[in-house]
Write a protein that holds these residues in place. Structure first.
Motif, PDB file in Angstrom:
ATOM      1  N   ARG A  71       0.829  -1.207   0.000  1.00  0.00           N
ATOM      2  CA  ARG A  71       0.000   0.000   0.000  1.00  0.00           C
ATOM      3  C   ARG A  71       0.863   1.256   0.000  1.00  0.00           C
ATOM      4  NH1 ARG A  71      -4.882   0.923   4.287  1.00  0.00           N
ATOM      5  NH2 ARG A  71      -5.497   3.012   3.680  1.00  0.00           N
ATOM      6  N   VAL A  74       2.685   1.439  -3.516  1.00  0.00           N
ATOM      7  CA  VAL A  74       1.846   1.847  -4.641  1.00  0.00           C
ATOM      8  C   VAL A  74       1.534   3.337  -4.547  1.00  0.00           C
ATOM      9  CG1 VAL A  74      -0.445   1.578  -5.660  1.00  0.00           C
ATOM     10  CG2 VAL A  74       0.885  -0.437  -5.068  1.00  0.00           C
ATOM     11  N   ASN A  75       1.266   3.807  -3.337  1.00  0.00           N
ATOM     12  CA  ASN A  75       1.031   5.250  -3.187  1.00  0.00           C
ATOM     13  C   ASN A  75       2.271   6.044  -3.565  1.00  0.00           C
ATOM     14  OD1 ASN A  75      -1.630   5.064  -2.335  1.00  0.00           O
ATOM     15  ND2 ASN A  75      -1.063   4.847  -0.193  1.00  0.00           N
ATOM     16  N   ILE A  78       2.475   6.097  -7.318  1.00  0.00           N
ATOM     17  CA  ILE A  78       1.491   7.015  -7.899  1.00  0.00           C
ATOM     18  C   ILE A  78       1.990   8.450  -7.794  1.00  0.00           C
ATOM     19  CG2 ILE A  78      -0.816   7.960  -7.548  1.00  0.00           C
ATOM     20  CD1 ILE A  78      -1.684   5.097  -6.763  1.00  0.00           C
ATOM     21  N   ARG A 124      -3.394   2.714 -10.371  1.00  0.00           N
ATOM     22  CA  ARG A 124      -4.255   1.948  -9.459  1.00  0.00           C
ATOM     23  C   ARG A 124      -4.812   0.698 -10.136  1.00  0.00           C
ATOM     24  NH1 ARG A 124      -4.985   5.438  -5.185  1.00  0.00           N
ATOM     25  NH2 ARG A 124      -4.684   7.628  -5.712  1.00  0.00           N
ATOM     26  N   LEU A 146      -4.410  -1.790  -1.301  1.00  0.00           N
ATOM     27  CA  LEU A 146      -4.667  -0.537  -1.990  1.00  0.00           C
ATOM     28  C   LEU A 146      -5.463   0.445  -1.144  1.00  0.00           C
ATOM     29  CD1 LEU A 146      -5.488  -1.832  -5.592  1.00  0.00           C
ATOM     30  CD2 LEU A 146      -3.314  -1.057  -4.660  1.00  0.00           C
ATOM     31  N   ARG A 156     -12.145  -2.198 -10.227  1.00  0.00           N
ATOM     32  CA  ARG A 156     -10.850  -1.869 -10.853  1.00  0.00           C
ATOM     33  C   ARG A 156     -10.318  -3.031 -11.678  1.00  0.00           C
ATOM     34  NH1 ARG A 156      -7.412   1.537  -6.305  1.00  0.00           N
ATOM     35  NH2 ARG A 156      -8.864   3.284  -6.157  1.00  0.00           N
TER      36      ARG A 156
END
Lengths: 191, 157
Positions: A71, A74-75, A78, A124, A146, A156
């Protein structure tokens, strides 16, 4: 997932080292599917583990530790992709300290289908696809990784599947004889 | 029934994705979280708070000349309350000089007409203007006058 979350104790330095050894390659590959630059993927993965280490005492074992690190990672990816759009090419080269090594043409050809299509998706969506099809996470684990609901994960995954089908063409139709163009050389010959 | 993403992509997609991602090898550089460069940053918030508290204490000491924090707070209260009390009157207040001056404690003492004329509570006039009390023994005085004349007249004769 490689290890059960209850094998890690929050705040334990030894356990975090073990989590790093077990999860670092997997988290790195997730980010490599999101980011086109392998060095940026490695940089973001390292940053994610730094953040995770700072919050390790506050980690709660109700979610798997690797999903928790995913998590954060991935953030981070991004954020990196968002800011990379604003940076010029010269700034990117200066930040990394050296220009990216020229890609191997064979590697580019081999990775030009699946990974290129994944990197063209919103992060995402591509993260959800990698967590499901590479790491084997179920919807609950993806939701934990996520930070969204399981229903959102299903949405998604469906959106990502439709976009990938559109990007990859008929090669990924279920039951197709040649799932990938690179698998069947004769298809290229026919074309 | 809607198709799942597995139906949409097929099994070959997962196999191919695994093959391509497994080929990627991280550099296994040393863990950045173990880098000593970041350790001092852990104490940065504490150091920042200590610096701010020190500056506040020093400025309080300079302003009041006292090391006692109670004095600092009293000074702050007086500084804050003074502008708030003077800033309260409306702009038209100076026209009514008597009222505005009265509300300011630091202004020169000046007697306003109202203040000068404000009498002490007026006593009710009834007690003062009460008629002289009728003396129960006044009849002897009157009687003496009348009796005197009558007596003298009778005596002359």
């Amino acid at each position: 997932m490689s290890e059960r979350s209850d094998e890690y104790r929050p705040g334990s330095k030894e356990d975090f080292d073990r989590l790093y050894r077990n999860s670092y390659p997997r988290v790195y590959r997730t980010l490599a599917a999101i980011l086109s630059d392998p060095e940026a993927a490695e940089d973001c993965t390292q940053d994610a583990f730094v953040q995770a280490f700072q919050a390790w005492k506050r980690w709660r074992p109700d979610a798997p530790a690797e999903a928790w690190v995913h998590r954060i990672a991935v953030n981070r990816a991004i954020s990196y992709r968002r800011s990379a759009k604003l940076r010029s090419l010269g700034e990117i080269v200066r930040r990394l300290g050296r220009p990216s090594s020229p890609a191997d043409p064979a590697e580019v050809a081999a990775s030009s289908d699946v990974l290129t299509a994944l990197r063209a998706l919103p992060p995402r969506l591509s993260a959800a696809i990698v967590l499901r099809h590479y790491h084997g996470y179920n919807n609950r684990e993806i939701a934990a990784a996520l930070g969204v609901s399981e229903r959102t994960v299903g949405t998604r995954l469906r959106q990502a599947g439709e976009k990938l089908r559109a990007l990859l063409g008929t090669a990924f139709l279920p039951g197709a004889a040649g799932a990938f163009p690179s698998d069947n050389r004769e298809l290229y010959a026919k074309d | 029934m809607p198709k799942t993403e597995g139906d949409l992509l097929g099994r070959d997609f997962a196999r191919r994705l695994r093959a391509e991602l497994d080929r990627l090898r991280p550099l296994y550089s040393s863990p950045r979280y173990m880098s000593p460069m970041r350790r001092p940053l852990r104490f940065a918030p504490v150091a920042l708070c200590a610096a701010v508290a020190g500056i506040l204490a020093l400025s309080g000491f300079v302003a009041t000349g006292s090391p006692n924090p109670v004095v600092w707070t009293q000074r702050v209260v007086t500084v804050i309350e003074a502008p708030s009390s003077t800033g309260a009157p409306p702009p038209a207040a100076p026209l009514h000089s008597g009222e505005s001056i009265d509300s300011r404690g630091g202004s020169e003492p000046r007697e306003s007409p109202e203040a000068a004329e404000s009498p002490e509570p007026a006593e009710s006039p009834e007690p003062r203007e009460s008629p002289e009390p009728a003396d129960d023994h006044s009849g002897s005085g009157g009687g003496s006058d009348s009796g005197g004349t009558s007596g003298s007249g009778s005596g002359d004769h």
